[in-house]
Design an enzyme around this catalytic site. Structure first.
Site, PDB file in Angstrom:
ATOM      1  N   GLY A  15      29.413 -39.126 142.199  1.00  0.00           N
ATOM      2  CA  GLY A  15      30.389 -40.198 142.016  1.00  0.00           C
ATOM      3  C   GLY A  15      31.455 -40.127 143.092  1.00  0.00           C
ATOM      4  N   ASN A  16      32.708 -40.386 142.693  1.00  0.00           N
ATOM      5  CA  ASN A  16      33.820 -40.393 143.661  1.00  0.00           C
ATOM      6  C   ASN A  16      33.865 -39.125 144.491  1.00  0.00           C
ATOM      7  OD1 ASN A  16      34.961 -42.876 142.815  1.00  0.00           O
ATOM      8  ND2 ASN A  16      35.755 -41.844 140.995  1.00  0.00           N
ATOM      9  N   VAL A  17      33.804 -37.982 143.811  1.00  0.00           N
ATOM     10  CA  VAL A  17      33.951 -36.702 144.501  1.00  0.00           C
ATOM     11  C   VAL A  17      32.601 -36.202 145.023  1.00  0.00           C
ATOM     12  CG1 VAL A  17      34.899 -34.364 144.361  1.00  0.00           C
ATOM     13  CG2 VAL A  17      35.850 -36.161 142.892  1.00  0.00           C
ATOM     14  N   ALA A  19      29.852 -37.644 145.954  1.00  0.00           N
ATOM     15  CA  ALA A  19      29.305 -38.316 147.144  1.00  0.00           C
ATOM     16  C   ALA A  19      29.972 -37.781 148.413  1.00  0.00           C
ATOM     17  CB  ALA A  19      29.509 -39.827 147.026  1.00  0.00           C
ATOM     18  N   GLU A 191      43.229 -45.892 134.949  1.00  0.00           N
ATOM     19  CA  GLU A 191      41.969 -46.416 134.441  1.00  0.00           C
ATOM     20  C   GLU A 191      42.236 -47.511 133.413  1.00  0.00           C
ATOM     21  OE1 GLU A 191      39.240 -43.409 133.329  1.00  0.00           O
ATOM     22  OE2 GLU A 191      39.786 -42.146 135.027  1.00  0.00           O
ATOM     23  N   LYS A 206      45.507 -29.198 132.658  1.00  0.00           N
ATOM     24  CA  LYS A 206      45.866 -28.499 133.900  1.00  0.00           C
ATOM     25  C   LYS A 206      46.929 -27.434 133.628  1.00  0.00           C
ATOM     26  CE  LYS A 206      44.624 -32.585 136.540  1.00  0.00           C
ATOM     27  NZ  LYS A 206      45.117 -33.861 137.060  1.00  0.00           N
TER      28      LYS A 206
HETATM   29  P1  NAP Z   1      32.407 -40.056 138.604  1.00  0.00           P
HETATM   30  O1  NAP Z   1      32.776 -40.909 139.768  1.00  0.00           O
HETATM   31  O2  NAP Z   1      32.402 -40.642 137.242  1.00  0.00           O
HETATM   32  O3  NAP Z   1      30.956 -39.455 138.901  1.00  0.00           O
HETATM   33  C1  NAP Z   1      30.217 -38.745 137.943  1.00  0.00           C
HETATM   34  C2  NAP Z   1      28.828 -38.486 138.512  1.00  0.00           C
HETATM   35  O4  NAP Z   1      28.131 -37.649 137.594  1.00  0.00           O
HETATM   36  C3  NAP Z   1      27.974 -39.757 138.688  1.00  0.00           C
HETATM   37  O5  NAP Z   1      27.258 -39.670 139.895  1.00  0.00           O
HETATM   38  C4  NAP Z   1      27.029 -39.723 137.484  1.00  0.00           C
HETATM   39  O6  NAP Z   1      25.744 -40.243 137.768  1.00  0.00           O
HETATM   40  C5  NAP Z   1      26.873 -38.226 137.270  1.00  0.00           C
HETATM   41  N1  NAP Z   1      26.575 -37.916 135.869  1.00  0.00           N
HETATM   42  C6  NAP Z   1      27.368 -38.136 134.799  1.00  0.00           C
HETATM   43  N2  NAP Z   1      26.749 -37.727 133.681  1.00  0.00           N
HETATM   44  C7  NAP Z   1      25.542 -37.247 134.060  1.00  0.00           C
HETATM   45  C8  NAP Z   1      24.434 -36.700 133.361  1.00  0.00           C
HETATM   46  N3  NAP Z   1      24.442 -36.572 132.039  1.00  0.00           N
HETATM   47  N4  NAP Z   1      23.365 -36.286 134.084  1.00  0.00           N
HETATM   48  C9  NAP Z   1      23.337 -36.424 135.427  1.00  0.00           C
HETATM   49  N5  NAP Z   1      24.361 -36.943 136.149  1.00  0.00           N
HETATM   50  C10 NAP Z   1      25.439 -37.353 135.467  1.00  0.00           C
HETATM   51  O7  NAP Z   1      33.337 -38.755 138.535  1.00  0.00           O
HETATM   52  P2  NAP Z   1      34.338 -38.176 139.684  1.00  0.00           P
HETATM   53  O8  NAP Z   1      35.552 -39.005 139.742  1.00  0.00           O
HETATM   54  O9  NAP Z   1      33.562 -37.916 140.929  1.00  0.00           O
HETATM   55  O10 NAP Z   1      34.772 -36.781 139.009  1.00  0.00           O
HETATM   56  C11 NAP Z   1      33.864 -35.700 138.909  1.00  0.00           C
HETATM   57  C12 NAP Z   1      34.589 -34.482 138.346  1.00  0.00           C
HETATM   58  O11 NAP Z   1      35.649 -34.108 139.227  1.00  0.00           O
HETATM   59  C13 NAP Z   1      35.243 -34.694 136.965  1.00  0.00           C
HETATM   60  O12 NAP Z   1      35.160 -33.515 136.218  1.00  0.00           O
HETATM   61  C14 NAP Z   1      36.693 -34.993 137.317  1.00  0.00           C
HETATM   62  O13 NAP Z   1      37.581 -34.646 136.271  1.00  0.00           O
HETATM   63  C15 NAP Z   1      36.882 -34.077 138.518  1.00  0.00           C
HETATM   64  N6  NAP Z   1      37.958 -34.503 139.413  1.00  0.00           N
HETATM   65  C16 NAP Z   1      37.943 -35.778 139.907  1.00  0.00           C
HETATM   66  C17 NAP Z   1      38.966 -36.178 140.757  1.00  0.00           C
HETATM   67  C18 NAP Z   1      38.970 -37.570 141.349  1.00  0.00           C
HETATM   68  O14 NAP Z   1      39.892 -37.884 142.106  1.00  0.00           O
HETATM   69  N7  NAP Z   1      38.006 -38.410 141.059  1.00  0.00           N
HETATM   70  C19 NAP Z   1      40.006 -35.282 141.070  1.00  0.00           C
HETATM   71  C20 NAP Z   1      39.980 -33.986 140.555  1.00  0.00           C
HETATM   72  C21 NAP Z   1      38.947 -33.609 139.721  1.00  0.00           C
HETATM   73  P3  NAP Z   1      25.522 -41.828 138.025  1.00  0.00           P
HETATM   74  O15 NAP Z   1      26.260 -42.126 139.296  1.00  0.00           O
HETATM   75  O16 NAP Z   1      24.070 -41.995 138.166  1.00  0.00           O
HETATM   76  O17 NAP Z   1      26.109 -42.511 136.834  1.00  0.00           O
END
Ligand code: NAP
EC number: 1.1.1.3
Length: 438
Positions: A15-17, A19, A191, A206
């Site tokens: 996802g966001n991170v 990729a 969100e 946190k």
């Molecule tokens: P995201 O954009 O929602 O991406 C989640 C990814 O995980 C997607 O690619 C999804 O697949 C995959 N996924 C979810 N459930 C799955 C499952 N059951 N089996 C296989 N794949 C699965 O999340 P994100 O924003 O990148 O965040 C990822 C983590 O980093 C989270 O724990 C978040 O708290 C942490 N984090 C994020 C940020 C931020 O700025 N975004 C900052 C700090 C920490 P699909 O794409 O196919 O749906």
């Protein structure tokens, strides 16, 4: 020349991170190998839907929906799926297979961190989670490693960019909470369901992690007292501004010593008034910062982007290189030390200064009555300011009192506010907010 070892890296989530992590692993492969002493080979990327369009172009053959098999064959596993399950089971499986794990999953760490840490210790592998607190900001490793020879006494963190953006917007434009939230949603900082951010749950997760590492004792989410920002009004912000303060949502972990010398840790998240000259007051928009006080180092501040795919990927890659170096060098891997066993204190035991806003009748003797109640409850007043208002229609005058106290316990303050409410000269208690940094 000996051939460089290859370490297999399994990525869970794109996802966001995720990729951005995949992009950097591929684009910077040579530099990462030079820094690590091993080639980091992205062996696969587990996702939910193979057909989803990704933020970056990645080789299609890397993608799989079979995360379990991917994990089995990896030296290093990066979990960026989020949520509790299947992330928890996959991490436990990776650790028990002897893989080092890097995650950014604060929700999982706050809910079930101890199980994960124990599994990592048992398997002798590294579990790292720099990205889980304050995104790109290197804060956990400095606490765990650089400050491991010091004693941290207090941590104050702006660790949620959404709430900082909303409060900053309210402070700079005079907007109400609902309007500032709508603006944050329009700009993509909040969100559609902002509950986890505005109710303080994200910051509380946190805070538990920061407290655990800072005080070498495991603190869980239930040890964190949590209040969000939904009740902060434009009037609170204006009054704070007028008195030289700014309101921030702080995650606080601090060591308190009682009269008998007993130590405990207060871990809490709540809206807090900070003097405008405090370093954390300058943290604007969606930025994050963590302010640390340590016995020998004194005051330290860490500032940067607390979220976003690319900044967060930087923290993930840092953890990955560190774990890979340990695999190359060999030797035991330690996640953290949790030998402190300092008890978590209930919110009643927290000691802080307070800002209290009172709407009072404009009569002689009111100030003396209020001051007496504060004195009876052992809460001493540092500043008391009065402003007179005249209602245009009724022509009745009322006074607004703003009081800042010296440090007092939460219990003493609660008793004071209850007693003040009972006075016949009090129309209403308009706000009670904690103050730090005075
Ligand atoms: P995201 O954009 O929602 O991406 C989640 C990814 O995980 C997607 O690619 C999804 O697949 C995959 N996924 C979810 N459930 C799955 C499952 N059951 N089996 C296989 N794949 C699965 O999340 P994100 O924003 O990148 O965040 C990822 C983590 O980093 C989270 O724990 C978040 O708290 C942490 N984090 C994020 C940020 C931020 O700025 N975004 C900052 C700090 C920490 P699909 O794409 O196919 O749906």
């Amino acid at each position: 020349m000996t051939e460089m070892r290859t370490l297999k890296v399994a990525l869970l989530g794109c996802g966001n991170v995720g990729a951005q992590v995949a992009r950097i692993l591929i684009e910077d492969a040579d530099a990462l190998a030079a820094r690590t002493g091993a080639r980091l080979e992205l062996s696969g990327i587990a996702v939910r839907n193979l057909g989803t369009k990704r933020d970056v172009e990645l080789p299609q053959e890397l993608f799989t929906t079979d995360a379990e098999t991917l994990v089995k064959d990896a030296d290093l596993v990066i979990e960026l799926m989020g949520g509790i399950e299947p992330a928890r089971t996959l991490i436990l499986s990776a650790l028990s297979n002897g893989a080092c794990v890097v995650t950014g999953n604060k929700a999982l760490l706050a809910q079930d961190g101890p199980t994960l840490y124990e599994e990592a210790d048992k398997a002798g592998v590294q579990l790292s989670y720099e990205a889980a607190v304050a995104g790109a900001i290197p804060i956990l490793r400095p606490i765990r490693d650089s400050l491991s020879g010091d004693r941290i006494t207090r941590v104050l963190g702006i660790v949620n960019g959404t709430t900082n953006f909303i409060l900053d917007q309210m402070d700079s434009t005079g907007a109400q909470f609902a309007d500032a939230l709508a603006e944050a949603q329009r700009l993509g900082y909040a969100e559609a369901d902002p509950t986890a951010d505005v109710e303080g749950h994200d910051a509380a997760a946190k805070a538990a992690i920061l407290a655990t590492l800072s005080f070498h004792t495991r603190f869980a989410l239930e040890n964190v007292h949590c209040e969000g920002i939904t009740k902060v009004s434009a009037a609170d912000i204006a009054a704070a501004k007028d008195a030289g303060f700014v309101i921030k949502l702080l995650a606080i972990a601090e060591k308190l010593t009682d009269a008998d010398g007993g130590e405990g840790i207060s871990v809490r998240v709540h809206p807090t008034l900070l003097p405008r000259e405090h370093p954390l007051a300058a943290v604007r928009g969606a930025f994050n910062a963590v302010f640390i006080e340590a016995e020998n180092a004194g005051e330290l501040m860490f500032y940067g982007q607390g979220a976003g795919g690319t900044p967060t990927a930087s923290a993930v890659l840092g953890d990955l290189v560190s774990a890979a170096r340990r695999l190359v060098l060999g030797g035991p891997q330690r996640t953290e030390t949790t030998t402190g066993h300092v008890p978590a204190l209930p919110i009643d035991a927290a000691v802080t200064s307070y800002y209290i806003g009172l709407d009072v009748a404009d009569q002689p003797g009111v100030l003396a009555k209020i001051a007496q109640i504060f004195a009876e409850n052992g809460v001493s007043i540092e500043i008391m300011r009065q402003t007179i208002h005249r209602d245009a229609e009724s022509n009745v005058e009322s006074a607004e009192l703003r009081i800042v106290t010296h440090r007092a316990s939460e219990a003493a303050l609660a008793a004071t506010v209850e007693a003040v409410k009972g006075l016949d000269v009090i129309n209403s208690v308009t706000s009670v907010l904690r103050v730090e940094g005075v």
